[in-house]
Scaffold this active site. Structure first.
Site, short mmCIF file in Angstrom:
data_model
loop_
_atom_site.label_atom_id
_atom_site.label_comp_id
_atom_site.label_asym_id
_atom_site.label_seq_id
_atom_site.Cartn_x
_atom_site.Cartn_y
_atom_site.Cartn_z
N GLU A 98 0.80 -1.23 0.00
CA GLU A 98 0.00 0.00 0.00
C GLU A 98 0.83 1.28 0.00
OE1 GLU A 98 -2.88 -0.13 3.13
OE2 GLU A 98 -3.85 -1.91 2.34
N GLU A 148 -5.47 -8.65 0.99
CA GLU A 148 -6.13 -8.26 2.24
C GLU A 148 -7.59 -7.98 1.98
OE1 GLU A 148 -4.50 -4.92 4.44
OE2 GLU A 148 -2.47 -5.68 4.11
C1 GCO Z 1 -3.18 -2.21 5.27
C2 GCO Z 1 -2.72 -2.71 6.22
C3 GCO Z 1 -3.14 -3.32 7.44
C4 GCO Z 1 -4.28 -2.68 8.17
C5 GCO Z 1 -5.59 -3.03 7.54
C6 GCO Z 1 -6.77 -2.46 8.27
O1 GCO Z 1 -2.38 -2.81 4.49
O2 GCO Z 1 -3.88 -1.23 5.27
O3 GCO Z 1 -1.99 -3.73 5.60
O4 GCO Z 1 -1.94 -3.14 8.11
O5 GCO Z 1 -4.26 -3.13 9.47
O6 GCO Z 1 -5.63 -2.56 6.26
O7 GCO Z 1 -6.67 -1.07 8.29
#
Ligand code: GCO
Length: 444
Positions: free
Chosen positions: A171, A353
Site C-alpha cells: 500500500e 487483504e
Molecule cells: C493495510 C494494512 C493493514 C491494516 C488493515 C486495516 O495494508 O492497510 O496492511 O496493516 O491493518 O488494512 O486497516
C-alpha cells in the site's frame, strides 16, 4: 447473520488450486523492539496524540516470542499460505549490512512454514522504515529507494528459495499519502508538497527491487500490493462525476497506472509545481518493470461530491459500517476488480487483504462474530463474481490472522479471525476463523 461461509458449488474458489491465506504485518504483531533498530512507527507512537489509545508496538501480539505457537495456529486453520512482512529495521544494521540475528529469526519462521507446506508470501515493506533512514529524509529522499533495493538484494539472497512470493511494498498510498501528506500515519508529515514526491520514491524503490528479486529468487513470484478505495459520485451530475474521477486518480490510479502505463494520471500536470514528483529520466521505465502478480487490498468505498474551492469533497461513510467506521459495500469490490481488469493488462491477481473490524465480545472463550462472517461472505461472493467475469484471481488472504496494532487506532480495533487477549496473549479462534477453516476444507 450466518455462522458459515459458502460459495456456489461450481466456483473456482472451491478448487484446491485457489490459494487461501491469512495476513499480518511485522510492526502490528511482533513486539521484540529491543532486538531491532527503531523505526518510524516507534517514533510516531512516542509522539503525543497520534495513536488513539496512546499505545505502541513494544509488545503487540508478542509474536516475536510466540511465533512457533502462531504458526501452529495458522496451520490449524488449514490455510495454504501465510502473508507476513519483514521488519527492515530487524534485518539491517545502520551500516546497511545484514543483522544475522534478525535474519535467523525470519529464516526459522520460513523454514517452519516450509515444513508445514504453507506458502510464504513475504512483504518487504509494510511501513516500518528504519528511523535512521527517516532522519535522512525518509521517502522524500531519493536515496531511500536505493537503500530499499540494497535491503531487498541482501534479504532475498539470505532467504534463498524459502519464499513463494515477494511483494516489494504494501500500500504505497498509505505510506505516501497518510504518512507524508495527511500526517495520520508515520512519519506524520503534513503538506500536499510531500505526498507525490514520497509516492514516486516508493514506486521507484519497487521498480529498482523487482529485477534484483527476480535475479536472486527466480522461482519466486514477485509483485506489489496496492490498496484501493473505489470512488463513487454522490449524484449523476457532471460536476460530481468529475470530482470523483479526480479523487480516483489522486488516491487509486496514481499507484497502479505507472506500473502498467509508465505514467501518472493526467491530473499530475494540474498539480502545483511544488507538489510535483521529482521524476528523473528513466524512472518510469524502472517503475513499470513487469510483475508476476498484483496484490489487491480492499475494505471499503468512498463517496465524493464537487466542491467549489477544493478539487473534491469526501462525504461521511454511509451505513452499514464496520467498527472502524468504514461502509460495508461489497459491490465496490466486484466493480473494482472488473474495472481494473478492463483498464489494465493485469498479471494474475491475489486478494492480499480483505476483512473487517468488528466490536467483538469474548464470552466463555467464544467470539460469535457473525457480523464479520457476513462481511467475509459478501466479499467472497464479490471475488467469485469477478472471477466468473474473467478476472484472473489466484487467491484470497483474510486480514488479519489475529487482532493486532491497528496503526493510528492502536489496539481499539479488532480485525482478526483470531481473538487476542493482550493481557495474557491468549489466542482464541473466532467463529469467523472456524467458518474460514471450514470453507477452505470444503475444496475439491
Ligand atoms: C493495510 C494494512 C493493514 C491494516 C488493515 C486495516 O495494508 O492497510 O496492511 O496493516 O491493518 O488494512 O486497516
Amino acid at each position: 447473520m450466518s455462522s458459515k461461509l459458502s460459495l456456489p458449488q461450481n466456483s473456482k474458489m472451491l478448487k484446491r488450486d485457489f490459494t487461501y491465506g491469512v495476513a499480518t504485518a511485522s510492526f502490528q504483531i511482533e513486539g521484540g523492539v529491543e532486538q531491532r533498530l527503531p523505526c518510524i512507527w516507534d517514533t510516531f507512537c512516542d509522539t503525543p496524540n497520534k495513536i488513539l489509545d496512546a499505545s505502541n508496538g513494544d509488545i503487540a501480539c508478542d509474536h516475536f516470542n510466540l511465533w512457533q505457537e502462531d504458526i501452529e495456529l495458522i496451520d490449524s486453520l488449514g490455510v495454504d499460505a501465510y502473508r507476513l512482512s519483514i521488519s527492515w529495521p530487524r534485518v539491517i544494521t545502520k551500516d546497511g549490512e545484514l543483522n544475522k540475528d534478525g535474519v535467523d529469526y525470519y529464516l526459522a519462521i520460513l523454514n517452519r512454514l516450509k515444513n508445514k507446506n504453507i506458502k510464504a508470501f513475504v512483504t518487504l515493506y509494510h511501513w516500518d522504515l528504519p528511523q535512521h533512514l527517516e532522519d535522512n529524509g525518509g521517502w522524500l529522499n531519493r536515496d531511500t529507494a536505493y537503500q530499499f533495493k540494497h535491503y531487498a538484494d541482501l534479504i532475498s539472497q539470505a532467504f534463498g528459495d524459502l519464499v513463494y512470493a515477494y511483494a516489494t511494498l504494501n500500500e504505497p498510498f498509505c505510506s505516501a499519502y497518510l504518512g507524508y501528506e495527511a500526517g495520520i500515519h508515520a512519519p506524520g508529515l503534513v503538506g500536499q508538497e510531500y505526498g507525490k514526491k514520497a509516492a514516486h520514491h516508493l514506486l521507484l524503490a519497487h521498480g529498482l527491487a523487482m529485477p534484483v528479486l527476480k535475479a536472486n529468487s527466480p522461482n519466486s513470484q514477485c509483485g506489489i500490493v496496492l490498496n484501493f478505495t473505489p470512488c463513487y459520485p454522490e449524484s449523476a451530475s457532471e460536476a460530481d462525476k468529475a470530482a470523483t474521477s479526480y479523487a480516483d486518480d489522486y488516491f487509486n490510479q496514481w499507484y497502479i497506472k505507472p506500473l502498467f502505463d509508465k505514467q501518472y494520471p493526467n491530473i499530475c500536470q494540474q498539480l502545483p509545481a511544488h507538489c510535483q514528483p521529482d521524476i528523473q529520466a528513466g524512472d518510469m521505465e524502472i517503475i513499470a518493470h513487469s510483475i508476476d502478480f498484483l496484490g489487491i487490498n480492499f475494505y471499503t468505498r468512498a463517496i465524493y461530491r464537487h466542491h467549489d474551492d477544493k478539487k473534491f469533497e469526501e462525504l461521511p461513510a454511509r451505513a452499514p459500517r464496520t467498527d472502524i467506521g468504514w461502509e460495508i459495500y461489497p459491490m465496490a469490490f466486484y466493480e473494482l476488480l472488473t474495472s481494473l481488469n478492463d483498464l489494465y493488462t493485469l498479471p494474475p491477481v491475489y486478494i492480499t487483504e480483505n476483512g473487517a473490524a468488528m466490536a467483538d465480545k469474548i464470552t466463555d472463550s467464544v467470539v460469535n462474530d457473525t457480523d464479520r462472517i457476513d462481511y467475509y461472505q459478501s466479499h467472497l461472493n464479490a471475488v467469485h463474481n469477478a472471477i466468473e467475469d474473467g478476472v484472473d484471481i489466484k487467491g484470497y488472504f483474510a486480514w488479519s490472522l489475529m487482532d493486532n496494532f491497528e496503526w493510528a487506532e492502536g489496539y481499539t480495533k479488532r480485525f482478526g479471525i483470531v481473538y487476542v487477549d493482550y493481557k495474557t496473549q491468549l489466542r482464541t479462534v473466532k467463529a469467523s476463523g472456524l467458518a474460514y477453516k471450514h470453507l477452505i476444507s470444503e475444496r475439491t
